[in-house]
Structure formats: C-alpha cells, structure tokens
Write an enzyme that holds these catalytic residues in place. Structure first.
Site, PDB file in Angstrom:
ATOM      1  N   GLU A   1       0.805  -1.224   0.000  1.00 19.46           N
ATOM      2  CA  GLU A   1       0.000   0.000   0.000  1.00 19.46           C
ATOM      3  C   GLU A   1       0.840   1.277   0.000  1.00 19.46           C
ATOM      4  O   GLU A   1       0.633   2.157  -0.820  1.00 19.46           O
ATOM      5  CB  GLU A   1      -0.952   0.012   1.202  1.00 19.46           C
ATOM      6  CG  GLU A   1      -1.766   1.288   1.238  1.00 19.46           C
ATOM      7  CD  GLU A   1      -2.837   1.321   2.314  1.00 19.46           C
ATOM      8  OE1 GLU A   1      -2.773   0.542   3.269  1.00 19.46           O
ATOM      9  OE2 GLU A   1      -3.737   2.165   2.179  1.00 19.46           O
TER      10      GLU A   1
ATOM     11  N   ASP B   1      -1.056  -5.083   2.835  1.00 22.20           N
ATOM     12  CA  ASP B   1      -1.593  -3.891   3.498  1.00 22.20           C
ATOM     13  C   ASP B   1      -1.048  -3.907   4.924  1.00 22.20           C
ATOM     14  O   ASP B   1      -1.455  -4.736   5.744  1.00 22.20           O
ATOM     15  CB  ASP B   1      -3.127  -3.921   3.501  1.00 22.20           C
ATOM     16  CG  ASP B   1      -3.704  -2.587   3.954  1.00 22.20           C
ATOM     17  OD1 ASP B   1      -2.954  -1.795   4.568  1.00 22.20           O
ATOM     18  OD2 ASP B   1      -4.895  -2.338   3.705  1.00 22.20           O
TER      19      ASP B   1
ATOM     20  N   ILE C   1      -1.289  -1.781   7.520  1.00 22.72           N
ATOM     21  CA  ILE C   1      -2.357  -1.539   8.513  1.00 22.72           C
ATOM     22  C   ILE C   1      -3.635  -1.298   7.732  1.00 22.72           C
ATOM     23  O   ILE C   1      -3.753  -0.286   7.035  1.00 22.72           O
ATOM     24  CB  ILE C   1      -2.095  -0.293   9.395  1.00 22.72           C
ATOM     25  CG1 ILE C   1      -0.763  -0.417  10.145  1.00 22.72           C
ATOM     26  CG2 ILE C   1      -3.248  -0.107  10.391  1.00 22.72           C
ATOM     27  CD1 ILE C   1      -0.496   0.746  11.126  1.00 22.72           C
ATOM     28  N   ASP C   2      -4.549  -2.213   7.828  1.00 20.75           N
ATOM     29  CA  ASP C   2      -5.853  -1.953   7.223  1.00 20.75           C
ATOM     30  C   ASP C   2      -6.766  -1.448   8.335  1.00 20.75           C
ATOM     31  O   ASP C   2      -6.925  -2.119   9.359  1.00 20.75           O
ATOM     32  CB  ASP C   2      -6.459  -3.188   6.560  1.00 20.75           C
ATOM     33  CG  ASP C   2      -7.770  -2.796   5.910  1.00 20.75           C
ATOM     34  OD1 ASP C   2      -7.768  -1.818   5.142  1.00 20.75           O
ATOM     35  OD2 ASP C   2      -8.800  -3.410   6.221  1.00 20.75           O
TER      36      ASP C   2
ATOM     37  N   THR D   1      -6.438   2.169   8.930  1.00 21.42           N
ATOM     38  CA  THR D   1      -5.523   3.188   9.478  1.00 21.42           C
ATOM     39  C   THR D   1      -6.296   4.281  10.212  1.00 21.42           C
ATOM     40  O   THR D   1      -5.858   4.755  11.260  1.00 21.42           O
ATOM     41  CB  THR D   1      -4.655   3.800   8.343  1.00 21.42           C
ATOM     42  OG1 THR D   1      -3.925   2.735   7.743  1.00 21.42           O
ATOM     43  CG2 THR D   1      -3.679   4.832   8.875  1.00 21.42           C
TER      44      THR D   1
ATOM     45  N   ASP E   1      -6.411  -4.523  -0.104  1.00 21.46           N
ATOM     46  CA  ASP E   1      -7.531  -4.757   0.828  1.00 21.46           C
ATOM     47  C   ASP E   1      -8.232  -6.081   0.494  1.00 21.46           C
ATOM     48  O   ASP E   1      -8.896  -6.674   1.337  1.00 21.46           O
ATOM     49  CB  ASP E   1      -8.586  -3.645   0.713  1.00 21.46           C
ATOM     50  CG  ASP E   1      -8.060  -2.281   1.097  1.00 21.46           C
ATOM     51  OD1 ASP E   1      -7.456  -2.157   2.162  1.00 21.46           O
ATOM     52  OD2 ASP E   1      -8.246  -1.324   0.306  1.00 21.46           O
TER      53      ASP E   1
HETATM   54  C1  IPD Z   1      -8.977   1.368   3.946  1.00 22.45           C
HETATM   55  C2  IPD Z   1      -9.953   0.812   4.940  1.00 22.45           C
HETATM   56  C3  IPD Z   1     -11.267   1.533   4.795  1.00 22.45           C
HETATM   57  C4  IPD Z   1     -11.817   1.423   3.365  1.00 22.45           C
HETATM   58  C5  IPD Z   1     -10.784   1.885   2.362  1.00 22.45           C
HETATM   59  C6  IPD Z   1      -9.493   1.087   2.555  1.00 22.45           C
HETATM   60  P1  IPD Z   1      -6.468   1.487   4.850  1.00 22.45           P
HETATM   61  O1  IPD Z   1      -7.720   0.769   4.072  1.00 22.45           O
HETATM   62  O2  IPD Z   1     -10.125  -0.565   4.779  1.00 22.45           O
HETATM   63  O3  IPD Z   1     -12.214   1.009   5.659  1.00 22.45           O
HETATM   64  O4  IPD Z   1     -12.955   2.237   3.233  1.00 22.45           O
HETATM   65  O5  IPD Z   1     -11.285   1.688   1.060  1.00 22.45           O
HETATM   66  O6  IPD Z   1      -8.562   1.480   1.579  1.00 22.45           O
HETATM   67  O7  IPD Z   1      -6.209   2.788   4.141  1.00 22.45           O
HETATM   68  O8  IPD Z   1      -6.918   1.704   6.237  1.00 22.45           O
HETATM   69  O9  IPD Z   1      -5.376   0.517   4.659  1.00 22.45           O
END
Ligand code: IPD
Length: 292
Positions: free
Chosen positions: A85, A105, A107-108, A110, A235
């Site tokens: 990411e 990813d 930290i999903d 964030t 994701d």
């Molecule tokens: C995001 C989260 C968020 C979703 C975004 C993702 P990140 O990932 O999962 O809930 O709405 O589309 O990109 O930026 O926290 O790794």
C-alpha cells in the site's frame, strides 16, 4: 493442551504444498506486525493524508510495511514482485504479473488505528500466475489470525470458517466501507446505495472501518454480504482467498468475475445474494489500481 478436532483437521489439510514455506513466513510476519501495531495503537502518532483528507497514513504503516517487505526479500530472494500500500502511494507501480507476487496492506483500518478504534488488521496475500494462492489477515487487537489457502480451507485461530448460506436480501446483514472520496456526488451515490439495500429490507448495513476485517466477518458467517467501491487490491487479495475457501463468492459489482485491480467488489455467502447486491448498486468510479 490437546488440539481440538478442528485443529487436527487443519493439520490434515496442510499436507505439503509448493508455497507452504511462504505461507508460514507470512503468518510469522503478520503476527510480528500485530505486536508492533498493538503497541503503537495507544501511543502518539504522526498522521499524514494521501488521496483525501480521510485517507490516512502513519509512521507505523511505513514501519510495518518496511519490516514485512524486507523480511520477505531476505527469505525469498528470487521473489521480486511486491504490491504494498504505502510503496504504491509513493508511486510504485501496481501490476500483477505471472511471477510470485506479495500483496500487502501493513495496517488496514488506518483511520481506526489513528483514533484507537480497535478494528485494525495486517493483510498479506500471495499470488502466482495471477492466481491467489493464500491470504493471511491478523486482527491485531483481538489476536485473531485468519488464513486461507487455495484448495485447503479457511481458518481463524484453527477453527474452520464457513460463510452464511442466506439467499434472501430481506434477511441479510450487509457490510460496506465508505471509501476515501468524500465529494458530494460520491457521497450521494454511496448513501443512495445504502438506502437501496435498506429499502430492500436488509436487516442492517454496517461500516466498521476495515475492509479486510469486514471481509473476514463475511468469511466467518457473521454477515451475509459485503460490497465496496474504492478499496484496493491490498484490501482484497488475502480476504478473497479466505472467503472463497470458506465457501463464499467474490465478484465484480457489475455481477461479472472479480477484477482485483478494479477498486470495487461484491462478496457474499451465496451466489444469489451476491447477484442481488450487485443488481442493487450504482457504480462509483475509482479508476483502477494498475492504471495509477
Ligand atoms: C482502507 C480501509 C477503509 C476502506 C478503504 C481502505 P487502509 O484501508 O479498509 O475502511 O474504506 O477503502 O482502503 O487505508 O486503512 O489501509
């Protein structure tokens, strides 16, 4: 402690496969990353924005990504393909070739992490010949490790996962995520999509702030469907294997086959449910990961 029959079952399906060592290393790294994230959750953070004011990144995202990628490079020197990411946010190309490719990813969730909302995960997917081989997702704050390997089932902390068999939208609990765009037109379509599902009498629509964990809840049978516009291949990659191995369906919002790079998805326990969700949705265009 004596292993449960489900743990024994997991052992039995393990066998020996070509990517076993990669899988084991991914598990170890996801657990290590989880320790770093758990510790950092309550500490002061340096927060920056990326594509929008709601698209956040911290020094911990970078630290965890660097750790995972550098360890994988050390352990598998012949692997040269990484889609991660934060590297992508800094301009690295996001292309899925036939070579072994790690999709990460760090930290999903964030935004959750920044607010100390404890729904945060690390996600590591692995594809070869453009086929997803395994996925590892660590729900760091609850210490739940979700794994899926192609043809070998999906598990959470050793318990086999099974999706819901619900086919009726009027009995469904649906999950979604908002996505990073917040301009009035995008929000209008986002809210109208939610409204359509509520008009169709879905039991509820939930937003938890982490696409990967929402997808893991779907794989666990704790929800019946998931849809989103604006998520990315990092994701989706690991979670897709976990859902498929739990018996679920992952498709494009058009109703066609999943395109990992299309920034949109519908996932469900059943094909019928996935089709109903796809039919109800209006598209929000986020472009493609491989064209950025
Ligand atoms: C995001 C989260 C968020 C979703 C975004 C993702 P990140 O990932 O999962 O809930 O709405 O589309 O990109 O930026 O926290 O790794």
């Amino acid at each position: 402690m004596k292993p449960s029959s489900e743990e024994e079952e997991e052992e039995a399906v393990r066998g020996v496969g070509p990517w076993d060592e990669c899988f084991e290393v991914a598990v170890q790294l996801a657990l290590r990353a989880g320790q770093i994230i758990r510790k950092a959750l309550t500490e002061e953070k340096q927060v920056s924005t990326k594509t929008s004011a709601a698209d956040l990144v911290t020094e911990t995202d970078h630290r965890v990504e660097d750790l995972i990628v550098s360890e994988l490079r050390k352990r598998f020197p012949s692997h040269s393909r990484f889609i991660a990411e934060e590297a992508t946010a800094s301009g690295a190309k996001c292309v899925l070739t036939h070579s072994p490719t790690w999709i990460i990813d760090p930290i999903d969730g964030t935004c959750n992490f920044v607010h100390r909302f404890p729904t945060v995960a690390v996600s590591i997917g692995f594809a070869v010949h453009q086929e997803l081989e395994f996925g590892v997702i660590h729900h760091c704050t609850e210490e739940r490790l979700y794994t899926g390997r192609r043809g070998r089932g999906a598990f959470c902390n050793g318990q086999r996962l099974q999706v819901s068999r619900e086919t009726d939208l009027a009995k469904a609990l649906v999950l979604t995520e908002i996505g990073p765009k917040r301009d009035p037109d995008t929000l209008k379509v986002f809210l109208s999509n939610m409204e359509r599902l509520l008009h169709a009498k879905a039991h509820g629509v939930r937003v938890i702030g982490s696409s990967t964990l929402a997808l893991c809840y779907l794989a666990s049978g704790a929800a019946d469907a998931y849809y989103q516009f604006g998520l990315h291949c990092w994701d989706l990659a690991a979670a897709t294997v976990i859902i498929r191995e739990a018996g679920g369906i992952v498709i494009d919002t058009s109703g066609g086959p999943l395109d990992l790079m299309s920034c949109r998805v519908v996932a469900a326990g059943t094909r019928e449910m996935a089709a109903l969700i796809a039919q109800a949705l209006q598209t929000i265009n986020y472009g493609r990961d491989d064209e950025k």
